[in-house]
Design an enzyme around this catalytic site. Structure first.
Site, mmCIF file in Angstrom:
data_model
loop_
_atom_site.group_PDB
_atom_site.id
_atom_site.type_symbol
_atom_site.label_atom_id
_atom_site.label_comp_id
_atom_site.label_asym_id
_atom_site.label_seq_id
_atom_site.Cartn_x
_atom_site.Cartn_y
_atom_site.Cartn_z
ATOM 1 N N TYR A 39 -4.527 3.314 7.911
ATOM 2 C CA TYR A 39 -5.839 2.655 8.009
ATOM 3 C C TYR A 39 -6.565 3.032 9.292
ATOM 4 C CZ TYR A 39 -3.150 0.282 4.575
ATOM 5 O OH TYR A 39 -2.334 0.040 3.530
ATOM 6 N N LYS A 95 0.553 3.278 -3.110
ATOM 7 C CA LYS A 95 -0.653 4.073 -3.381
ATOM 8 C C LYS A 95 -0.340 5.577 -3.384
ATOM 9 C CE LYS A 95 -3.667 0.478 -1.491
ATOM 10 N NZ LYS A 95 -4.376 -0.045 -0.312
ATOM 11 N N TYR A 121 -3.597 -2.649 -10.429
ATOM 12 C CA TYR A 121 -3.527 -2.488 -8.966
ATOM 13 C C TYR A 121 -2.571 -3.516 -8.345
ATOM 14 C CZ TYR A 121 -4.931 -2.643 -4.064
ATOM 15 O OH TYR A 121 -4.912 -2.649 -2.679
ATOM 16 N N SER A 172 0.794 -1.239 0.000
ATOM 17 C CA SER A 172 0.000 0.000 0.000
ATOM 18 C C SER A 172 0.825 1.288 0.000
ATOM 19 C CB SER A 172 -0.947 0.020 1.198
ATOM 20 O OG SER A 172 -2.046 -0.798 0.940
ATOM 21 N N VAL A 226 1.294 -3.847 3.706
ATOM 22 C CA VAL A 226 1.321 -5.165 4.350
ATOM 23 C C VAL A 226 2.611 -5.952 4.070
ATOM 24 C CG1 VAL A 226 -1.169 -5.497 4.627
ATOM 25 C CG2 VAL A 226 -0.057 -6.244 2.510
HETATM 26 N N1 GLN Z 1 -2.034 -5.466 -1.998
HETATM 27 C C1 GLN Z 1 -2.617 -5.325 -0.696
HETATM 28 C C2 GLN Z 1 -4.115 -5.578 -0.761
HETATM 29 O O1 GLN Z 1 -4.733 -5.076 -1.639
HETATM 30 C C3 GLN Z 1 -2.325 -3.939 -0.188
HETATM 31 C C4 GLN Z 1 -2.910 -3.726 1.189
HETATM 32 C C5 GLN Z 1 -1.964 -3.086 2.144
HETATM 33 O O2 GLN Z 1 -0.760 -2.994 1.957
HETATM 34 N N2 GLN Z 1 -2.512 -2.671 3.255
HETATM 35 O O3 GLN Z 1 -4.670 -6.265 0.056
#
Ligand code: GLN
Length: 313
Positions: free
Chosen positions: A249, A75, A197, A72, A267
């Site tokens: 988050y 992003k 994505y 993430s 993650v």
């Molecule tokens: N690729 C992960 C997902 O879509 C990204 C989520 C994350 O890093 N929090 O679940």
């Protein structure tokens, strides 16, 4: 000035060395992400930290040079591209409030009629990716070029194994994308958006790469090392604000309380934090807490802002 630089050199280096010793007992307390099978194989004992300053100094320790899955954190790159190309029209399709829900939650999207709370929860990031695809004829190449420009590293690449692994198991993201489509908030073909994505999330970078790549956010939108303009000062301020409120988050309040800097997690176990006007700091420890944020990484950043008294507050 010279004295100051030498002082900082010793100070930052010894602080991150000390932190990497102190967090060692925590490395096994987190849980490596297993819902993406390729990530489950990463050792929980990895730990790295890197600092980039707006004066061009770099400090690092541990596994700071090893590439990992940014997930993430990537992003932020897509958002910066889209904020630049679309301007305020983006905000008709995605909100700017903390979600108070897990990053992959579906429920809020129905209550709020297909408008994701913010660009960093998965639903919001899928919308931003969709926007980026409308603005760029070669989205994967253009995103990679953008990340390479930010990091000053032309060798950055996607980890195709991680992208394929997530594609095979990313049923929740597929559900979110179809849900968005049902509300008319996804323009491109669902499978194509998911493919972009998943590749975006697989972007592999080290702590050293990430600290450098986020330096434009500590310097009003311009990379102080290459002097390349990445975005305008207003956008940089806004991206930092979004990271502060939505970058961790449903743990944004806790991170703000404990660390006191805008940050973005993934993650893969990475977190990048920005001290505007001064520096960026990237940390990597794959063991996650229940919110999906690096457990030892969060603690390391908390110790950093405690020892250096650096915070935006
Ligand atoms: N690729 C992960 C997902 O879509 C990204 C989520 C994350 O890093 N929090 O679940």
């Amino acid at each position: 000035m010279l004295h100051n630089a030498i002082f900082n050199l010793m100070e930052y280096q010894s602080i991150i060395n000390k932190i990497s010793e102190e967090i060692r007992p925590l490395l096994n307390n987190g849980k490596v992400a297993s819902y993406i099978p390729a990530l489950a194989r990463v050792s929980p004992n990895k730990f790295g930290m890197a600092i980039s300053t707006v004066r061009g100094e770099v400090f690092s320790c541990g596994d700071a040079g090893e590439r990992f899955s940014t997930q993430s954190i990537s992003k932020v790159f897509t958002l910066a591209m889209v904020m630049d190309s679309m301007g305020d029209a983006l905000w008709e399709r995605v909100g700017r409030e903390a979600s108070g829900n897990p990053f992959n939650s579906l429920v809020q999207l129905e209550y709020e009629h297909g408008i994701p709370r913010n660009p960093f929860v998965n639903a919001g990031a899928l919308v931003v990716t969709d926007c980026m695809m409308l603005e760029n004829a070669h989205p994967l190449d253009d995103l990679l070029d953008f990340a390479r420009k930010c990091a000053g590293n032309p060798t950055l690449d996607y980890d195709r194994e991680v992208a394929a692994s997530e594609k095979a198991t990313g049923h929740r993201n597929a559900a979110l994308a179809w849900f968005l489509k049902s509300y008319g908030n996804l323009v491109n073909d669902v499978d194509k958006v998911l493919d972009v994505y998943f590749h975006q999330c697989s972007l592999a970078m080290s702590c050293t790469d990430l600290a450098r790549a986020f330096l434009f956010l500590a310097h009003g939108g311009t990379d102080p090392v290459s002097e390349k303009i990445i975005c305008g000062p207003r956008q940089a301020k806004r991206i930092n604000a979004l990271m502060q409120t939505c970058g961790l988050y449903d743990e944004g309040g806790e991170f703000t309380y404990r660390v006191g800097l805008p940050g973005k997690s993934g993650v893969g176990g990475g977190i990048v934090a920005v001290m505007p006007g001064e520096l960026t700091i990237a940390v990597w420890s794959p063991g996650l807490n229940s919110a999906g944020n690096s457990l030892a990484g969060s603690k390391a950043l908390e110790l950093f802002t405690t020892y250096t008294a650096k915070s935006i507050f």
